[in-house]
Design a protein around this motif. Structure first.
Motif, PDB file in Angstrom:
ATOM      1  N   ARG A   3       0.251  -1.444   0.070  1.00  0.00           N
ATOM      2  CA  ARG A   3       0.009   0.417   0.139  1.00  0.00           C
ATOM      3  C   ARG A   3       0.740   1.390   0.242  1.00  0.00           C
ATOM      4  O   ARG A   3       1.977   1.236   0.832  1.00  0.00           O
ATOM      5  CB  ARG A   3      -1.245   0.071   0.932  1.00  0.00           C
ATOM      6  N   GLU A  10      -3.689  13.213   3.020  1.00  0.00           N
ATOM      7  CA  GLU A  10      -5.094  12.355   3.306  1.00  0.00           C
ATOM      8  C   GLU A  10      -5.170  12.033   4.863  1.00  0.00           C
ATOM      9  O   GLU A  10      -6.443  11.225   5.390  1.00  0.00           O
ATOM     10  CB  GLU A  10      -3.949  11.318   2.518  1.00  0.00           C
ATOM     11  N   ILE A  39     -21.315  -2.265   9.495  1.00  0.00           N
ATOM     12  CA  ILE A  39     -19.927  -2.086   9.672  1.00  0.00           C
ATOM     13  C   ILE A  39     -20.092  -2.436  10.875  1.00  0.00           C
ATOM     14  O   ILE A  39     -20.847  -2.861  12.426  1.00  0.00           O
ATOM     15  CB  ILE A  39     -19.424  -1.064   9.102  1.00  0.00           C
ATOM     16  N   THR A  43     -14.234  -1.218  12.924  1.00  0.00           N
ATOM     17  CA  THR A  43     -14.110  -0.681  12.157  1.00  0.00           C
ATOM     18  C   THR A  43     -14.705   1.237  11.765  1.00  0.00           C
ATOM     19  O   THR A  43     -13.746   1.817  11.844  1.00  0.00           O
ATOM     20  CB  THR A  43     -15.183  -1.075  10.691  1.00  0.00           C
ATOM     21  N   ALA A  52      -8.166   4.168  10.579  1.00  0.00           N
ATOM     22  CA  ALA A  52      -8.573   3.855   8.967  1.00  0.00           C
ATOM     23  C   ALA A  52      -8.898   5.342   8.061  1.00  0.00           C
ATOM     24  O   ALA A  52     -10.121   6.059   7.359  1.00  0.00           O
ATOM     25  CB  ALA A  52     -10.405   2.944   8.992  1.00  0.00           C
ATOM     26  N   THR A  54      -8.616   6.231   5.202  1.00  0.00           N
ATOM     27  CA  THR A  54      -9.474   6.257   4.085  1.00  0.00           C
ATOM     28  C   THR A  54     -10.469   4.836   4.145  1.00  0.00           C
ATOM     29  O   THR A  54      -9.911   4.213   2.990  1.00  0.00           O
ATOM     30  CB  THR A  54      -8.121   6.079   3.092  1.00  0.00           C
ATOM     31  N   PRO A  55     -11.339   5.188   4.448  1.00  0.00           N
ATOM     32  CA  PRO A  55     -12.143   4.382   4.384  1.00  0.00           C
ATOM     33  C   PRO A  55     -12.638   3.912   2.873  1.00  0.00           C
ATOM     34  O   PRO A  55     -13.046   5.242   1.698  1.00  0.00           O
ATOM     35  CB  PRO A  55     -13.699   4.557   5.039  1.00  0.00           C
ATOM     36  N   ALA A  56     -13.906   2.877   2.851  1.00  0.00           N
ATOM     37  CA  ALA A  56     -14.171   2.926   1.176  1.00  0.00           C
ATOM     38  C   ALA A  56     -14.852   3.241   0.584  1.00  0.00           C
ATOM     39  O   ALA A  56     -15.908   4.081   2.097  1.00  0.00           O
ATOM     40  CB  ALA A  56     -14.543   1.437   0.703  1.00  0.00           C
ATOM     41  N   PHE A  57     -15.972   4.216  -0.069  1.00  0.00           N
ATOM     42  CA  PHE A  57     -17.080   5.189  -0.500  1.00  0.00           C
ATOM     43  C   PHE A  57     -18.299   4.524   0.295  1.00  0.00           C
ATOM     44  O   PHE A  57     -18.548   5.116   0.858  1.00  0.00           O
ATOM     45  CB  PHE A  57     -17.343   4.717  -1.736  1.00  0.00           C
ATOM     46  N   PHE A  58     -18.238   3.439  -0.006  1.00  0.00           N
ATOM     47  CA  PHE A  58     -19.693   2.622  -0.102  1.00  0.00           C
ATOM     48  C   PHE A  58     -19.712   2.544   1.602  1.00  0.00           C
ATOM     49  O   PHE A  58     -21.193   2.287   2.097  1.00  0.00           O
ATOM     50  CB  PHE A  58     -20.037   1.234   0.551  1.00  0.00           C
ATOM     51  N   THR A  59     -18.636   2.534   2.531  1.00  0.00           N
ATOM     52  CA  THR A  59     -18.100   2.175   3.922  1.00  0.00           C
ATOM     53  C   THR A  59     -18.894   3.538   4.658  1.00  0.00           C
ATOM     54  O   THR A  59     -19.565   3.990   5.658  1.00  0.00           O
ATOM     55  CB  THR A  59     -17.232   1.986   4.285  1.00  0.00           C
TER      56      THR A  59
END
Length: 89
Positions: A3, A10, A39, A43, A52, A54-59
């Motif tokens: 990664r 960020e 979730i 999380t 965390a 940079t969580p996923a968009f859908f999260t």
């Protein structure tokens, strides 16, 4: 898979997101909001504390729905900080 390290911006954006989510959660429990968003509480804890960033968009979208936030509000509150513009003088 390796990664790419996060930039300082960020990380700051993740901190702003975490603060916004904590503020919107208010007195509601982490478990309640996490379950509503589909979730894990861990999380949500990681996102709120910046672990965390940079969580996923859908999260983020699921959390927005659970907290009654609009995606526009999240974008506005968590957008990159404007570059400092030197004053003429």
């Amino acid at each position: 898979m390796v990664r790419t390290p996060l930039t300082p911006e960020e990380r700051r954006r993740g901190e702003r997101l975490g603060a916004l989510l904590r503020e919107a959660r208010g007195g509601r429990s982490m478990i309640e909001i996490a379950a509503s968003a589909g979730i894990s509480a861990e999380t949500l804890r990681k996102i709120e504390t910046g672990r965390a960033p940079t969580p996923a968009f859908f999260t983020v979208a699921a959390l927005a729905g659970a907290l009654g936030l609009s995606m526009d509000e999240i974008l506005t509150r968590c957008a990159p900080e404007p570059d400092a513009v030197p004053l003429a003088g």
